[in-house]
Design a protein around this motif. Sequence first.
Motif, short mmCIF file in Angstrom:
data_model
loop_
_atom_site.label_atom_id
_atom_site.label_comp_id
_atom_site.label_asym_id
_atom_site.label_seq_id
_atom_site.Cartn_x
_atom_site.Cartn_y
_atom_site.Cartn_z
N HIS A 1 0.82 -1.21 0.00
CA HIS A 1 0.00 0.00 0.00
C HIS A 1 0.85 1.26 0.00
O HIS A 1 2.01 1.25 0.44
N MET A 2 0.27 2.33 -0.48
CA MET A 2 0.86 3.66 -0.41
C MET A 2 0.00 4.49 0.54
O MET A 2 -1.22 4.57 0.37
N LEU A 3 0.63 5.06 1.56
CA LEU A 3 -0.08 5.94 2.48
C LEU A 3 0.20 7.39 2.08
O LEU A 3 1.35 7.75 1.80
N SER A 4 -0.84 8.21 2.06
CA SER A 4 -0.69 9.64 1.78
C SER A 4 -1.29 10.43 2.93
O SER A 4 -2.33 10.06 3.48
N ALA A 5 -0.61 11.52 3.29
CA ALA A 5 -1.07 12.35 4.41
C ALA A 5 -1.19 13.79 3.94
O ALA A 5 -0.29 14.30 3.25
N TRP B 1 -3.80 3.56 -0.09
CA TRP B 1 -4.05 3.20 -1.48
C TRP B 1 -3.38 1.85 -1.78
O TRP B 1 -2.21 1.66 -1.45
N GLU B 2 -4.08 0.96 -2.44
CA GLU B 2 -3.47 -0.31 -2.81
C GLU B 2 -2.59 -0.14 -4.05
O GLU B 2 -3.00 0.46 -5.04
N VAL B 3 -1.35 -0.65 -3.95
CA VAL B 3 -0.48 -0.72 -5.12
C VAL B 3 -0.78 -2.05 -5.79
O VAL B 3 -0.58 -3.12 -5.20
N LEU B 4 -1.31 -2.01 -7.00
CA LEU B 4 -1.79 -3.23 -7.65
C LEU B 4 -0.64 -4.19 -7.93
O LEU B 4 0.45 -3.78 -8.33
N SER B 5 -0.89 -5.47 -7.71
CA SER B 5 0.17 -6.48 -7.85
C SER B 5 0.55 -6.67 -9.32
O SER B 5 1.67 -7.07 -9.62
N SER B 6 -0.39 -6.40 -10.23
CA SER B 6 -0.09 -6.47 -11.67
C SER B 6 -0.43 -5.12 -12.30
O SER B 6 -1.49 -4.97 -12.92
N PRO C 1 -7.72 3.26 -7.93
CA PRO C 1 -8.15 4.67 -8.01
C PRO C 1 -8.85 5.21 -6.76
O PRO C 1 -8.86 6.41 -6.54
N GLU C 2 -9.43 4.32 -5.96
CA GLU C 2 -10.08 4.76 -4.72
C GLU C 2 -9.31 4.17 -3.53
O GLU C 2 -8.88 3.02 -3.58
N PRO C 3 -9.13 4.94 -2.45
CA PRO C 3 -8.39 4.41 -1.30
C PRO C 3 -9.13 3.25 -0.64
O PRO C 3 -10.36 3.22 -0.60
N ASP C 4 -8.35 2.29 -0.13
CA ASP C 4 -8.94 1.18 0.62
C ASP C 4 -9.48 1.65 1.97
O ASP C 4 -10.41 1.06 2.52
#
Length: 363
Positions: free
Chosen positions: A232-236, A245-250, A259-262
Amino acid sequence: GRRGGQFFGRGRSYSGQTRQRDEETAVREEEKALPADVRLLTELQGHSKKITAIAFEPTSQQVYTASFDGTVRTWSSVTGEAVTCVEVGGEVDSMLLAGGFLFVGFHKGTEGIIKVWNMATGSDHILTGHKGGINCLAIAGTALVSGGQDHSLRVWNFNQQAGIFMSQAIITKEDGGHSSCIIAITVLGPYMFTTDFDGTILVWDLTAGKVTQSLTCAHDGPIMQLLVYESHMLSAGIDGVIKVWEVLSSPAPGMVLKPEPDFVFDKDKSEEGPRRAKLQRPGILAMAGTSDPAGTPILMVSYNGEKCVRLFELPSFSSRGYLVPVEMARTLASVSTTGTVMMTGDQNGAVRIFAWQPTLLAS
């Protein structure tokens, strides 16, 4: 480098059911104390204005601190004593230790300058071109990337023959870049992630050298920090929330981040029930990852107007207490040597180092 980073936990994933704990309801500033498993090791005194960057150099075991007072200072991580103090010639915005070089971004009047020191030879040179502050520095592949108040990203390559970095590219709005002040950069594999004052995240394909995904309005206003946590990528942001945000495995072109945060973490919502009015919610100034002695991932977060740094356990975002006293920390760092220490740099120029400690449990 400032405003970007990564740390890795133990293979957990997020869902919409992530727990939010409300143990901190109605905790007053004066009641906040260090957790039982954390102690203040030392305070590094010498800077006179806000700390903008902290870095650790493992070979020399020295801590580097940069400040708006125009200096970069080094300290012994063993004794806490000052080693050197260098006047760089302007207010320091960012600093990066990487690949045997020390990069310091500062501004003098309207000019943005990067000073580069070769750590092995002691030689130095400057890189010019930015206008205004240089908010972030990162290494992407073998290149240095800088993000500025002038809305531009600049790419600098090392010229072996000349022994210096030289300008390779200037990326502006017209080239598909940002249309406002650039605040944060972080790199993950073949991708670079950049944020700006308007709340946009751009994802760059480093191989192709261009933007592959744009998340506009990712936050309501400036995005101050990005952090990689597992997949995941965290943004503050200054909007006071942390988004996961999920970084897609593929990854595919145009689809590196989901495109939408988890998950969206709002401490005010968890503490007080109904969300505060937007203008009252304190913005996030800095965020960094660390881990406790058991290896549990911990998030360090500094909020505007608070005299503490909050600690949250991941992935639950449950509170692990506060680092105090810290007056509105502008930069946070974590270093693992003989143990993990947490470092804070605040708006008054104080640098504090905290360490985890064993707790004595009653038998």
